[in-house]
Design an enzyme around this catalytic site. Sequence first.
Site, PDB file in Angstrom:
ATOM      1  N   ALA A 173      -6.858  27.427 -61.589  1.00 14.40           N
ATOM      2  CA  ALA A 173      -7.939  27.346 -60.864  1.00 14.40           C
ATOM      3  C   ALA A 173      -9.081  27.275 -61.872  1.00 14.40           C
ATOM      4  O   ALA A 173      -9.340  27.968 -62.726  1.00 14.40           O
ATOM      5  CB  ALA A 173      -8.247  28.523 -59.971  1.00 14.40           C
TER       6      ALA A 173
ATOM      7  N   GLN B  14     -12.147  27.872 -61.805  1.00 17.12           N
ATOM      8  CA  GLN B  14     -12.916  28.811 -61.928  1.00 17.12           C
ATOM      9  C   GLN B  14     -12.483  30.156 -62.353  1.00 17.12           C
ATOM     10  O   GLN B  14     -13.154  31.145 -62.586  1.00 17.12           O
ATOM     11  CB  GLN B  14     -13.602  29.125 -60.405  1.00 17.12           C
ATOM     12  CG  GLN B  14     -12.674  29.930 -59.483  1.00 17.12           C
ATOM     13  CD  GLN B  14     -11.725  29.198 -58.968  1.00 17.12           C
ATOM     14  OE1 GLN B  14     -11.410  28.108 -59.137  1.00 17.12           O
ATOM     15  NE2 GLN B  14     -11.104  29.873 -57.682  1.00 17.12           N
ATOM     16  N   SER B  15     -11.157  30.235 -62.864  1.00 16.76           N
ATOM     17  CA  SER B  15     -10.585  31.424 -63.289  1.00 16.76           C
ATOM     18  C   SER B  15     -11.082  31.896 -64.467  1.00 16.76           C
ATOM     19  O   SER B  15     -10.878  30.909 -65.620  1.00 16.76           O
ATOM     20  CB  SER B  15      -9.177  31.514 -63.176  1.00 16.76           C
ATOM     21  OG  SER B  15      -8.566  32.480 -63.991  1.00 16.76           O
ATOM     22  N   PRO B  16     -11.509  33.133 -64.899  1.00 18.69           N
ATOM     23  CA  PRO B  16     -11.808  33.347 -66.396  1.00 18.69           C
ATOM     24  C   PRO B  16     -10.670  33.380 -67.151  1.00 18.69           C
ATOM     25  O   PRO B  16     -10.672  33.227 -68.317  1.00 18.69           O
ATOM     26  CB  PRO B  16     -12.556  34.937 -66.131  1.00 18.69           C
ATOM     27  CG  PRO B  16     -11.684  35.448 -64.756  1.00 18.69           C
ATOM     28  CD  PRO B  16     -11.700  34.224 -63.927  1.00 18.69           C
TER      29      PRO B  16
END
Length: 198
Positions: free
Chosen positions: A9, A11-13
Amino acid sequence: MTQIDYYLAPQSPWVYLAGTRPAEIAARHGARLVYKPLDAAQLFPRTGGKVRAERHPSRNEYSQQDRARQARKLGLKLDQAPLFGAANPAPAAYAIIAAQAAGGGDIAALVAGFGRALWAEGRDISDDEVIRATLQTAGFDPAVADRGLLMAAETYAANLEDAVARGVFGVPFFVVGDQKFWGQDRLDDLDLFLAGKL
């Protein structure tokens, strides 16, 4: 050729912290890395997990500390509360899918670029200008996401179903045959497995 399916994903850190290492590992072993962006907010509840807002505060506190440690270890800037952290990740995911289908650029750099934009540069990865600039920086035609929008949207939904069917429950997640590796902190294990040492 061995194939590594990489569920992510944008947006995942943790995907940001993985950086370009998955591509480097694949290249080292002559494996094909296939990027499969998906909607993590739908994946988690379907596989027994919870989105961050629904997790116990102690879990979120630990996760925040761990992210900071991992970022320092990797020499990466990480804003724990990015300005656009709540932005819709689908447009960036669509761009990754469309770019991978079109070819001609560096997908690893594109994924890393979206992560850096969100977690280190305070930019909105749902914004058309940010998407176009990130595509161009990674060597893709900035308009590739526009042309591949419908295909990308369909693939994004299909990737979620594929992930659930294959036992994927988080991101980043790597599947090689029947072997599964969850998290950027398991990339060394993936490397060792591909080398026949694990």
